[in-house]
Design an enzyme around this catalytic site. Structure first.
Site, short mmCIF file in Angstrom:
data_model
loop_
_atom_site.label_atom_id
_atom_site.label_comp_id
_atom_site.label_asym_id
_atom_site.label_seq_id
_atom_site.Cartn_x
_atom_site.Cartn_y
_atom_site.Cartn_z
N LYS A 180 57.78 25.44 3.99
CA LYS A 180 58.16 24.17 4.64
C LYS A 180 59.12 23.48 3.68
CE LYS A 180 57.92 20.17 5.40
NZ LYS A 180 59.14 19.39 5.19
N GLU A 255 52.41 20.67 -8.29
CA GLU A 255 53.43 20.32 -9.28
C GLU A 255 54.02 18.97 -8.87
OE1 GLU A 255 56.04 23.67 -9.90
OE2 GLU A 255 54.38 24.81 -10.77
N CYS A 289 62.12 16.31 -12.12
CA CYS A 289 60.74 15.97 -12.50
C CYS A 289 60.56 16.03 -14.01
CB CYS A 289 59.76 16.90 -11.81
SG CYS A 289 60.07 18.63 -12.18
N GLU A 388 57.71 6.54 -11.82
CA GLU A 388 58.79 7.52 -11.72
C GLU A 388 59.90 6.96 -10.83
OE1 GLU A 388 58.17 11.09 -9.33
OE2 GLU A 388 59.08 12.29 -10.91
P1 NAD Z 1 57.62 14.43 -1.27
O1 NAD Z 1 56.23 14.46 -1.79
O2 NAD Z 1 58.06 13.27 -0.47
O3 NAD Z 1 57.89 15.71 -0.33
C1 NAD Z 1 57.73 17.02 -0.79
C2 NAD Z 1 57.47 17.93 0.38
O4 NAD Z 1 56.20 17.59 0.96
C3 NAD Z 1 58.48 17.82 1.51
O5 NAD Z 1 58.75 19.10 2.03
C4 NAD Z 1 57.75 16.97 2.54
O6 NAD Z 1 58.20 17.20 3.85
C5 NAD Z 1 56.34 17.46 2.36
N1 NAD Z 1 55.29 16.55 2.83
C6 NAD Z 1 55.30 15.20 2.88
N2 NAD Z 1 54.13 14.73 3.37
C7 NAD Z 1 53.36 15.81 3.63
C8 NAD Z 1 52.05 15.99 4.15
N3 NAD Z 1 51.27 14.95 4.50
N4 NAD Z 1 51.56 17.24 4.29
C9 NAD Z 1 52.30 18.30 3.93
N5 NAD Z 1 53.57 18.20 3.45
C10 NAD Z 1 54.08 16.96 3.29
O7 NAD Z 1 58.55 14.66 -2.52
P2 NAD Z 1 60.16 14.58 -2.59
O8 NAD Z 1 60.57 13.15 -2.47
O9 NAD Z 1 60.74 15.60 -1.68
O10 NAD Z 1 60.43 15.10 -4.09
C11 NAD Z 1 60.45 14.28 -5.21
C12 NAD Z 1 59.14 14.40 -6.00
O11 NAD Z 1 58.92 15.75 -6.37
C13 NAD Z 1 59.16 13.63 -7.31
O12 NAD Z 1 57.95 12.92 -7.48
C14 NAD Z 1 59.27 14.73 -8.37
O13 NAD Z 1 58.76 14.40 -9.64
C15 NAD Z 1 58.51 15.82 -7.73
N6 NAD Z 1 58.87 17.12 -8.33
C16 NAD Z 1 57.97 17.72 -9.16
C17 NAD Z 1 58.29 18.94 -9.77
C18 NAD Z 1 57.31 19.63 -10.69
O14 NAD Z 1 57.48 20.82 -10.92
N7 NAD Z 1 56.30 18.97 -11.21
C19 NAD Z 1 59.54 19.51 -9.53
C20 NAD Z 1 60.44 18.86 -8.69
C21 NAD Z 1 60.09 17.66 -8.08
#
Ligand code: NAD
Length: 495
Positions: A180, A255, A289, A388
């Site tokens: 997804k 993550e 991140c 963040e």
């Molecule tokens: P997000 O949590 O908004 O979305 C991530 C994914 O989750 C998307 O595909 C979204 O559609 C999906 N999603 C949202 N709600 C959901 C639900 N209820 N059930 C299932 N899936 C759902 O994150 P974002 O804004 O896309 O990305 C930014 C975040 O990602 C930042 O906090 C960043 O730190 C983190 N990040 C972490 C790492 C790591 O390795 N630790 C790497 C990259 C990004």
């Protein structure tokens, strides 16, 4: 503004059972070009039924994929890596177009995507397990077996790299998957699906359902046939996913977010530290991140380091992400631009000193451009210290001694990475032990060795992926105990 003329497939479909198919839902939504916010195309708002079809296709494919010989599976994954390299320029351009990250940086990410496949294809054939001999009574050995269907949920910041970071070990382990992708940046996933077809990956092994997290993502998390969820994204989303996956007892890899410190001691090589801090704050447009979004500087070199920092930040080249020289491109979406801008306004209200940036740069009237932003004189009570921001915003503050540096580093809910700069080896290692983070670099920016575990502590995540840790997650560990002779067995019921 950008001279890019790749013809976008404006109408993206789901990829299920080896084919691009229309969604059961008629609803679609748009994804944009961050440079001008013009529409690049649309994706389906994937439905529960789409997810069910994809999961069932993956479940069916699992039976033959898990039984394919390791060498054949490894060969196929190497072929995916080869094709990613063949389409490297196209993939890098897709990523730049859709995410806004400068082309020089997306090229490296595509190379990493190929490395992910090569690495796990090799690792698959080299895994070894434990064996314990218990005198002449028993031999106990460990084996791993594939688990089934994995749900892979990814964010928008580095889509292709993070997707392949999950897909490659998942398929190497013998599992099948439904991806997804993030709704804002779906393009490279579909190109990857074409690559999977060309590589001959059997139908159903890799599937994509696009859509809104709360709908298609949530349906994937809730599906009873999905055994594992590997999620990368925001901490609050991770919490919600864990709640939703509890009733089907999912195995999770999480993550999540970060608010990582770079700690600069007076004895450090300040020039190298400066290069690294700037790169780790502003590369990938600061949407990273592992970014060092807080720089903690020892009092005696605070003014010196800060003035070097300000001088360089001012010169960061902001511009068209297709320009080879650009270092900072537009942020992914107007909504995200506004979120980052709100944090900047909060920082100003909280009394942090804005040394540079803070708003749209001159001459960039359209698109989601934001100047690289540098705050000084922060303190640990500030929101911009604790939360963040996920944009090109760096907060500097001073510390008096080692104890204070550690305490400031740990004074946030997150614990993903930390970067320690000092020539004192003993001190560096003391800090590495004391700082609550999953990954620490000493005198270096983030340079990843794919064999090492990747993941965060505290609110930055649960579990580790990378190297053999990925196989720990994507495979079931089974112990087999074999009696070697006629050991004594209790004899209940014998008088
Ligand atoms: P997000 O949590 O908004 O979305 C991530 C994914 O989750 C998307 O595909 C979204 O559609 C999906 N999603 C949202 N709600 C959901 C639900 N209820 N059930 C299932 N899936 C759902 O994150 P974002 O804004 O896309 O990305 C930014 C975040 O990602 C930042 O906090 C960043 O730190 C983190 N990040 C972490 C790492 C790591 O390795 N630790 C790497 C990259 C990004």
């Amino acid at each position: 503004m950008n001279a890019f003329n790749y013809t976008v497939s404006e109408y993206l479909r789901n990829f299920i059972n080896g084919e691009f198919v229309d969604s059961n839902s008629k609803e679609r939504f748009e994804f944009l070009n961050p440079s001008n916010n013009k529409i690049l195309g649309t994706i389906p708002a994937g439905s529960e039924k789409d997810v069910d079809m994809a999961v069932k296709a993956a479940r069916k494919a699992f039976e033959s994929w898990r039984n394919m010989s390791m060498s054949k599976r490894s060969e196929m994954l190497h072929e995916v890596a080869r094709l990613i390299r063949k389409y490297k320029e196209e993939l890098a351009r897709i990523e730049t177009l859709n995410v806004g990250i400068p082309i020089s940086q997306t090229r490296s990410q595509v190379e990493r995507a190929a490395e992910n496949f090569d690495f796990f294809a090799d690792m698959l054939t080299k895994l070894s397990e434990e064996v314990y001999v218990d005198d002449d009574k028993f031999i106990n050995y460990v084996i791993r077996s594939p688990i089934g269907v994995a749900g892979l949920i990814t964010p928008w910041n580095t889509p292709l790299m993070l997707e392949t970071w999950k897909i490659a070990p998942c398929l190497a382990a013998g599992d099948t998957c439904v991806l997804k992708p993030a709704e804002w940046t779906p393009m490279s996933a579909n190109k990857l699906a074409e690559i999977m077809q060309e590589a001959g990956i059997p139908a159903g092994v890799f599937n994509i359902v696009h859509g809104i997290g709360e709908l298609s993502g949530a349906a994937l998390v809730a599906h009873p046939y999905v055994r594992l969820i590997s999620f990368t994204g925001e901490t609050v989303t991770g919490m919600e996913i864990m709640r939703n996956g509890a009733s089907t007892l999912k195995r999770f890899s999480m993550e999540l977010g970060g608010k990582n410190p770079a700690i600069i001691f007076a004895d450090a090589d300040l020039k190298r530290a400066l290069d690294a801090v700037i790169f780790m704050a502003y590369s990938l447009n600061g949407e990273r991140c592992t970014a060092n979004s807080r720089v903690l500087i020892e009092e005696s070199v605070y003014d010196e380091f800060l003035s070097m920092l300000a001088e360089r930040v001012e010169k960061i080249r902001i511009g068209d992400p297709f320009d080879e020289r650009t270092e900072l491109g537009p942020l992914v979406r107007p909504e995200h631009w506004q979120r980052v801008k709100n944090y900047i306004d909060i920082g100003i209200k909280e009394g942090a000193k804005l040394l540079y940036g803070g708003d749209r740069p001159k001459g960039f009237d359209e698109g989601n451009y934001l100047s690289p932003t540098l705050f000084a004189d922060g303190n640990s009570e500030m929101k911009i210290f604790k939360e963040e921001i996920f944009g090109p915003v760096l907060l500097a503050m001073k510390f008096k001694n080692e104890e204070e540096a550690i305490s400031l580093a740990n004074d946030v809910v997150y614990g993903l990475t930390a970067y320690i700069w000092t020539k004192d080896v003993e001190r560096a290692n003391r800090l590495a032990q004391a700082i609550e983070a999953g990954m620490i670099w000493i005198n270096s920016h983030n340079v990843r060795d794919l064999r090492t575990p990747f993941g965060g502590a505290k609110y930055s995540g649960i579990g580790r992926e990378g190297g053999k840790y990925s196989f720990d997650f994507y495979m079931e560990t089974k112990t087999v105990q074999v009696a070697l002779g006629r050991h004594k067995i209790p004899t209940f019921g014998v008088i």
